[in-house]
Design a protein around this motif. Structure first.
Motif, PDB file in Angstrom:
ATOM      1  N   GLN A   1       2.441  16.626 -29.836  1.00  0.00           N
ATOM      2  CA  GLN A   1       2.316  15.403 -29.042  1.00  0.00           C
ATOM      3  C   GLN A   1       1.200  15.551 -28.014  1.00  0.00           C
ATOM      4  N   PHE A   2       1.133  16.705 -27.376  1.00  0.00           N
ATOM      5  CA  PHE A   2       0.067  17.016 -26.410  1.00  0.00           C
ATOM      6  C   PHE A   2      -1.303  16.865 -27.063  1.00  0.00           C
ATOM      7  N   ASP A   3      -1.483  17.483 -28.225  1.00  0.00           N
ATOM      8  CA  ASP A   3      -2.777  17.427 -28.915  1.00  0.00           C
ATOM      9  C   ASP A   3      -3.110  16.010 -29.356  1.00  0.00           C
TER      10      ASP A   3
ATOM     11  N   ILE B   1      -4.000  13.755 -26.168  1.00  0.00           N
ATOM     12  CA  ILE B   1      -5.272  14.119 -25.544  1.00  0.00           C
ATOM     13  C   ILE B   1      -6.439  13.843 -26.490  1.00  0.00           C
ATOM     14  N   GLY B   2      -6.251  14.118 -27.779  1.00  0.00           N
ATOM     15  CA  GLY B   2      -7.310  13.828 -28.741  1.00  0.00           C
ATOM     16  C   GLY B   2      -7.617  12.353 -28.846  1.00  0.00           C
ATOM     17  N   ASP B   3      -6.633  11.525 -28.547  1.00  0.00           N
ATOM     18  CA  ASP B   3      -6.821  10.077 -28.582  1.00  0.00           C
ATOM     19  C   ASP B   3      -7.410   9.546 -27.277  1.00  0.00           C
ATOM     20  N   ILE B   4      -6.911  10.060 -26.154  1.00  0.00           N
ATOM     21  CA  ILE B   4      -7.331   9.542 -24.838  1.00  0.00           C
ATOM     22  C   ILE B   4      -8.660  10.150 -24.399  1.00  0.00           C
ATOM     23  N   VAL B   5      -8.829  11.438 -24.580  1.00  0.00           N
ATOM     24  CA  VAL B   5     -10.074  12.187 -24.322  1.00  0.00           C
ATOM     25  C   VAL B   5     -10.362  12.364 -22.837  1.00  0.00           C
ATOM     26  N   TYR B   6     -10.500  11.270 -22.103  1.00  0.00           N
ATOM     27  CA  TYR B   6     -10.890  11.343 -20.697  1.00  0.00           C
ATOM     28  C   TYR B   6      -9.674  11.573 -19.799  1.00  0.00           C
ATOM     29  N   ALA B   7      -9.845  12.465 -18.822  1.00  0.00           N
ATOM     30  CA  ALA B   7      -8.770  12.776 -17.885  1.00  0.00           C
ATOM     31  C   ALA B   7      -9.251  12.572 -16.459  1.00  0.00           C
TER      32      ALA B   7
ATOM     33  N   ARG C   1      -9.251  13.859  -3.955  1.00  0.00           N
ATOM     34  CA  ARG C   1     -10.459  13.294  -4.559  1.00  0.00           C
ATOM     35  C   ARG C   1     -10.257  13.321  -6.068  1.00  0.00           C
ATOM     36  N   ALA C   2     -10.537  12.225  -6.734  1.00  0.00           N
ATOM     37  CA  ALA C   2     -10.359  12.129  -8.174  1.00  0.00           C
ATOM     38  C   ALA C   2     -11.696  11.862  -8.843  1.00  0.00           C
ATOM     39  N   ARG C   3     -11.838  12.395 -10.058  1.00  0.00           N
ATOM     40  CA  ARG C   3     -13.021  12.139 -10.873  1.00  0.00           C
ATOM     41  C   ARG C   3     -12.604  12.179 -12.339  1.00  0.00           C
ATOM     42  N   VAL C   4     -13.318  11.465 -13.189  1.00  0.00           N
ATOM     43  CA  VAL C   4     -12.977  11.385 -14.607  1.00  0.00           C
ATOM     44  C   VAL C   4     -13.869  12.337 -15.386  1.00  0.00           C
ATOM     45  N   LEU C   5     -13.233  13.238 -16.140  1.00  0.00           N
ATOM     46  CA  LEU C   5     -13.948  14.286 -16.856  1.00  0.00           C
ATOM     47  C   LEU C   5     -13.309  14.500 -18.229  1.00  0.00           C
ATOM     48  N   ILE C   6     -13.931  15.363 -19.025  1.00  0.00           N
ATOM     49  CA  ILE C   6     -13.399  15.686 -20.350  1.00  0.00           C
ATOM     50  C   ILE C   6     -13.183  17.191 -20.457  1.00  0.00           C
ATOM     51  N   PRO C   7     -11.991  17.678 -20.223  1.00  0.00           N
ATOM     52  CA  PRO C   7     -11.697  19.084 -20.491  1.00  0.00           C
ATOM     53  C   PRO C   7     -11.320  19.276 -21.967  1.00  0.00           C
ATOM     54  N   VAL C   8     -11.315  20.526 -22.406  1.00  0.00           N
ATOM     55  CA  VAL C   8     -10.812  20.850 -23.736  1.00  0.00           C
ATOM     56  C   VAL C   8      -9.655  21.826 -23.573  1.00  0.00           C
ATOM     57  N   TRP C   9      -8.788  21.870 -24.588  1.00  0.00           N
ATOM     58  CA  TRP C   9      -7.574  22.680 -24.501  1.00  0.00           C
ATOM     59  C   TRP C   9      -7.367  23.437 -25.794  1.00  0.00           C
ATOM     60  N   GLU C  10      -6.786  24.605 -25.658  1.00  0.00           N
ATOM     61  CA  GLU C  10      -6.378  25.406 -26.801  1.00  0.00           C
ATOM     62  C   GLU C  10      -5.041  26.046 -26.462  1.00  0.00           C
ATOM     63  N   THR C  11      -4.434  26.696 -27.444  1.00  0.00           N
ATOM     64  CA  THR C  11      -3.184  27.404 -27.220  1.00  0.00           C
ATOM     65  C   THR C  11      -3.448  28.892 -27.315  1.00  0.00           C
ATOM     66  N   ALA C  12      -3.043  29.628 -26.285  1.00  0.00           N
ATOM     67  CA  ALA C  12      -3.248  31.071 -26.245  1.00  0.00           C
ATOM     68  C   ALA C  12      -1.942  31.735 -25.842  1.00  0.00           C
ATOM     69  N   GLY C  13      -1.436  32.608 -26.698  1.00  0.00           N
ATOM     70  CA  GLY C  13      -0.191  33.287 -26.389  1.00  0.00           C
ATOM     71  C   GLY C  13       0.990  32.353 -26.266  1.00  0.00           C
ATOM     72  N   GLY C  14       0.967  31.255 -27.010  1.00  0.00           N
ATOM     73  CA  GLY C  14       2.072  30.307 -26.975  1.00  0.00           C
ATOM     74  C   GLY C  14       2.048  29.345 -25.812  1.00  0.00           C
ATOM     75  N   ALA C  15       0.986  29.360 -25.017  1.00  0.00           N
ATOM     76  CA  ALA C  15       0.879  28.485 -23.849  1.00  0.00           C
ATOM     77  C   ALA C  15      -0.457  27.751 -23.878  1.00  0.00           C
TER      78      ALA C  15
ATOM     79  N   THR D   1     -14.566  19.959 -30.912  1.00  0.00           N
ATOM     80  CA  THR D   1     -13.498  19.216 -30.225  1.00  0.00           C
ATOM     81  C   THR D   1     -12.175  19.972 -30.316  1.00  0.00           C
ATOM     82  N   SER D   2     -11.489  20.051 -29.184  1.00  0.00           N
ATOM     83  CA  SER D   2     -10.230  20.793 -29.107  1.00  0.00           C
ATOM     84  C   SER D   2      -9.385  20.238 -27.967  1.00  0.00           C
ATOM     85  N   PRO D   3      -8.240  19.603 -28.268  1.00  0.00           N
ATOM     86  CA  PRO D   3      -7.789  19.282 -29.628  1.00  0.00           C
ATOM     87  C   PRO D   3      -8.723  18.296 -30.320  1.00  0.00           C
ATOM     88  N   GLN D   4      -8.496  18.065 -31.589  1.00  0.00           N
ATOM     89  CA  GLN D   4      -9.389  17.221 -32.366  1.00  0.00           C
ATOM     90  C   GLN D   4      -9.579  15.872 -31.690  1.00  0.00           C
ATOM     91  N   GLY D   5     -10.837  15.542 -31.424  1.00  0.00           N
ATOM     92  CA  GLY D   5     -11.179  14.280 -30.774  1.00  0.00           C
ATOM     93  C   GLY D   5     -11.604  14.439 -29.327  1.00  0.00           C
TER      94      GLY D   5
END
Length: 230
Positions: free
Chosen positions: A14-16, A19-25, A37-51, A111-115
């Motif tokens: 669900q997380f992937d 985020i892959g659909d919304i993209v911008y955070a 202070r808020a700003r709109v950016l695009i981070p990427v995510w992966e899973t490492a060690g189950g987290a 792209t990680s997650p895809q998109g």
């Protein structure tokens, strides 16, 4: 309705997908006075060690650098008009080694997650070694995903967050140990922030008092040692 999950794998798909659909955070940081202070950016995510583990390619702007130097905690919020949402509370740290930058560059490229991602070369023409490219490592301690169709929410906490509370388990406030149980019910709070926690909750074990600088210190010994920890 919110449900707490013990394994990130339970919400990873669900997380992937969200985020892959919304993209911008929306990334939020705070200054020395606690002003956000808020700003709109695009981070990427992966899973490492189950987290989950995040990376943000960005410019090291004065405001962002100053905020994170004073308080490395940050929140990334994703939202779509369909009401699907993801909130990630994380601790951010700058990383400068070229090997990590190459890894992050590749995550953005594929792209990680895809998109979620883009070609960093559009902004940093010098490649992973571009001196203007800066990378933040994002270590989440809390992740919440919300399904828009019924607003059902699932929340994951990093094991380290629970460990901070468990470290205080020898201490008891009141005849039924209500302080520790309250902390276990709200692991996102430091023990000293649990509502109703008395200042002298611990006797010769672990101090639950949170100093003004926000850091908790382990206090061993008698009353004089505990005074020094305050």
């Amino acid at each position: 309705m919110a449900t707490r999950v013990t394994s990130f794998a339970e919400i990873a798909d669900q997380f992937d997908a969200y985020i892959g659909d919304i993209v911008y955070a929306t990334m939020t940081t705070v200054d020395a006075k606690g002003r956000p202070r808020a700003r709109v950016l695009i981070p990427v995510w992966e899973t490492a060690g189950g987290a989950p583990l995040g990376w943000l390619a960005t410019y090291r702007t004065p405001v962002k650098a100053a905020h994170l130097a004073g308080n490395p905690h940050t929140t990334f919020s994703y939202w779509t008009p369909r009401q699907n949402a993801v909130s990630v509370d994380a601790v951010a740290a700058w990383v400068d080694d070229l090997e990590t930058k190459r890894h992050v560059w590749d995550l953005y490229r594929r792209t990680s997650p895809q998109g979620a991602g883009y070609d960093l070369g559009n902004f940093w023409r010098g490649g992973p070694g571009d001196p203007q490219l800066h990378v933040l490592r994002l270590e989440p301690w809390r992740v919440q995903v919300i399904r828009g169709t019924d607003l059902h929410s699932r929340i994951w906490y990093a094991p380290e967050s629970a460990d901070r509370v468990r470290a205080a388990r020898p201490c008891r406030a009141g005849p039924t140990g209500s302080l520790v149980r309250a902390a276990m019910d709200a692991p996102h709070l430091l023990p000293g922030q649990v509502r109703g926690a008395p200042a002298a909750a611990c006797r010769g074990r672990v101090s639950l008092r949170t100093p003004p600088d926000g850091r908790r210190r382990r206090c061993a010994g008698g009353r004089a040692a505990r005074r020094r920890c305050r």
